[in-house]
Design a protein around this motif. Structure first.
Motif, PDB file in Angstrom:
ATOM      1  N   THR A  79     -17.480 -46.169  -1.943  1.00 47.74           N
ATOM      2  CA  THR A  79     -16.058 -46.067  -2.242  1.00 47.74           C
ATOM      3  C   THR A  79     -15.400 -44.992  -1.395  1.00 47.74           C
ATOM      4  N   LEU A 111     -10.871 -48.967  -4.164  1.00 49.25           N
ATOM      5  CA  LEU A 111     -10.566 -48.793  -5.579  1.00 49.25           C
ATOM      6  C   LEU A 111     -10.904 -50.044  -6.387  1.00 49.25           C
ATOM      7  N   THR A 190      -2.087 -51.520  -8.103  1.00 54.61           N
ATOM      8  CA  THR A 190      -3.545 -51.491  -8.028  1.00 54.61           C
ATOM      9  C   THR A 190      -4.164 -52.155  -9.256  1.00 54.61           C
TER      10      THR A 190
END
Length: 359
Positions: A79, A111, A190
């Motif tokens: 990540t 993410l 997101t």
């Protein structure tokens, strides 16, 4: 999976690299606001495939039972590498700490990947399905009912929306700036992007359990597509806000593509288009980053033109190669394909040496 990832990366590279931004086929240009073109679909397809890959690669029972030592440090490292690569992409040849864009394509992938892995380990199929419904309905209610501060009422408009307000509040000048006050990979959107990854996760679980009932999966994809189109009457399809209807429409298309490609390619079947896409899909993120750096470099190198002005190397090469083309959109598309060709050669070299570059 590799073929679909190759398709997504090839689409992203061609869409992001028109030879002439003023002359682009309508389907290769992002929708101005509401609506969806082919260009709007390619990045969501990759997010969908992130979820599919997690389902295929992560044994949730082993991780939950503590039988996968080092698993979470590896996930966090991957990540972090993806997020930092995204920042590097944004900063390359235009570094300004005051205006460095923090969100981006690779940052969103990072993410979504982290969230989907964590949720896959913590929740079962029913839990994932319930959470997906909560995310999509909840996001709709937030954008439809919560007034935009300073505006006094809810808005889904380009000039004022809740995502733009939150991006400016938290990120300030560190957002995408192209005559906008919001970021297409902003903070609030997101959440539905994670929902797109969860749709991919559910599709990947189908593949992992033997991929039986392809016609049933195609039917589910069609049902989600119709649901998304119906929902768009009240919550328009919009990539920049990643609306719930957009998630359903693009996720449904991803499901049907996955089922169709499994039927078409798995089991050793070969097609002329399959091999190049397979090569691209084996190292997709490395090729995407290479394409971004190549395009930025070509735009950064300045040359003097015939009338005493300046031009960049990309514009010079485009005019030199395609000035005789009467069809300007076709010439613009040909440039994007030309950018893709050396990357395909690099993908072939990596494949020949059995090299897979992972974060």
């Amino acid at each position: 999976m590799d073929i679909l990832r190759g398709l997504a990366i090839a689409g992203m590279i061609v869409v992001n690299n028109p030879g002439d931004a003023l002359h682009v086929y309508p389907q290769l240009r992002h929708a101005a606001w509401n609506g969806c073109t082919v260009a709007d679909f390619v990045f969501p397809l990759f997010l969908f495939l992130v979820g599919v890959c997690v389902a295929l690669a992560v044994d949730r029972e082993a991780v939950a039972a503590g039988q996968a030592p080092g698993f979470w440090p590896k996930v966090l490292r991957r990540t972090a590498i993806l997020f930092l690569l995204g920042l590097l992409e944004n900063a390359y040849l235009r570094l300004s700490l005051e205006t460095l864009r923090i969100p981006g394509v690779l940052q969103r992938i990072a993410l979504v990947y982290l969230a989907v892995v964590w949720l896959h380990v913590r929740l079962g199929r029913r839990g994932i399905t319930a959470l997906l419904a909560v995310i999509l309905v909840g996001y709709w209610l937030v954008l439809a009912l919560v007034p935009v501060p300073g505006l006094g009422h809810p808005s889904l408009g380009m000039d004022a929306n809740l995502q733009g307000w939150l991006d400016q509040l938290v990120l300030g000048r560190h957002i995408w700036r192209f005559k906008t006050t919001w970021d297409p990979e902003g903070l609030l959107s997101t959440l539905p992007a994670i929902g797109l990854g969860l749709l991919g996760l559910l599709a990947g679980l189908w593949l992992r359990t033997g991929a039986r009932g392809t016609s049933r999966v195609l039917a589910w994809g069609l049902a989600l597509l119709l649901l998304g189109l119906g929902w768009s009457v009240w919550f328009p399809i919009n990539k920049s806000l990643c609306t719930s209807s957009f998630v359903l429409v693009t996720g449904a298309a991803g499901i049907m593509l996955l089922a169709g490609s499994h039927w078409l390619f798995d089991g050793g079947r070969q097609t002329p288009l399959g091999k190049p896409l397979l090569l691209l899909g084996q190292n997709p993120l490395a090729l995407y980053v290479a394409a971004s750096f190549l395009a930025s470099t070509l735009r950064h190198i300045k040359l003097s033109d015939a009338v005493g002005g300046t031009s960049n190397l990309q514009a010079f090469l485009f005019r030199w190669l395609f000035s005789g083309w009467g069809d300007r959109p076709a010439a613009s598309l040909a440039w994007g394909v030309l950018i893709l060709l050396p990357l395909l050669l690099g993908a072939w070299a990596l494949h020949a040496r059995r090299i897979v570059l992972r974060a």
